[in-house]
Design a protein around this motif. Sequence first.
Motif, mmCIF file in Angstrom:
data_model
loop_
_atom_site.group_PDB
_atom_site.id
_atom_site.type_symbol
_atom_site.label_atom_id
_atom_site.label_comp_id
_atom_site.label_asym_id
_atom_site.label_seq_id
_atom_site.Cartn_x
_atom_site.Cartn_y
_atom_site.Cartn_z
ATOM 1 N N PRO A 11 0.825 -1.218 0.000
ATOM 2 C CA PRO A 11 0.000 0.000 0.000
ATOM 3 C C PRO A 11 0.859 1.269 0.000
ATOM 4 O O PRO A 11 2.019 1.248 0.420
ATOM 5 N N ASN A 18 -3.315 -2.638 -1.179
ATOM 6 C CA ASN A 18 -3.042 -2.345 -2.586
ATOM 7 C C ASN A 18 -3.703 -3.450 -3.410
ATOM 8 O O ASN A 18 -3.340 -4.624 -3.271
ATOM 9 N N SER A 20 -3.370 -4.483 -6.299
ATOM 10 C CA SER A 20 -2.480 -5.304 -7.137
ATOM 11 C C SER A 20 -2.005 -6.525 -6.344
ATOM 12 O O SER A 20 -1.993 -7.652 -6.851
ATOM 13 N N VAL A 69 -1.556 -0.622 -9.060
ATOM 14 C CA VAL A 69 -2.909 -0.066 -9.084
ATOM 15 C C VAL A 69 -2.909 1.294 -9.782
ATOM 16 O O VAL A 69 -1.994 2.091 -9.608
ATOM 17 N N ASN A 169 -9.140 -0.048 -8.653
ATOM 18 C CA ASN A 169 -9.683 -0.341 -7.336
ATOM 19 C C ASN A 169 -10.904 -1.237 -7.505
ATOM 20 O O ASN A 169 -11.713 -1.015 -8.409
#
Length: 200
Positions: A11, A18, A20, A69, A169
């Motif tokens: 994050p 996060n 991803s 992301v 997101n």
Amino acid sequence: MKKVIISAFEPFDNAKTNPSYEAAKLLPERIGEADIEVMRLPVVFGVAAALLAKRIDELRPDAVIMLGVAGTRTKITPEVIAINIDDARIPDNQGNSPRFEKIDSDGADGIFSTLPVADMVGEMTKGGISSELSYSAGAYVCNDLFYRTMNYLKTKGLSIPAGFIHVPNPSDSEEVIKSELSISEIARGIQICIEKTISR
């Protein structure tokens, strides 16, 4: 048995997670004929790429897919090209804020992904996963990792498929801009991308 490295990020910017990395964690350990290794990288210019390069040296994978992301997007977006610029809109997780600096003073202005990006988008779309090509990975740590890794592979003469994919997101995110895709659907999209890469 093939080996694929999937990198994702920790994050940043006060986020708790996060997407991803949350999506990468949902991937199976084996996809088709490939063992999947997930790496969680720090959101730090240069450091993320150095860690990934070290693991590439150790593992000698058959493909490398980097994830990050993109909070302003609502689809999964495989990136077409990495650019030779770092330009931080916010500091990274170690407080670094490069402003319009070249990543490699002698490097190419851009390096193309060697992933089958158009085929990935076609296959995800067929599978009902919102996706489109992106022609800019930005100039933050995602692009820094993408450029440095592609440059590293080129310098080492390693002609393996490699590239970057931005994820949005997920639908249950608290962020203002988010996708209709759940985190499990994002993971399914990434799996489709992996399958398309290793089947070539």
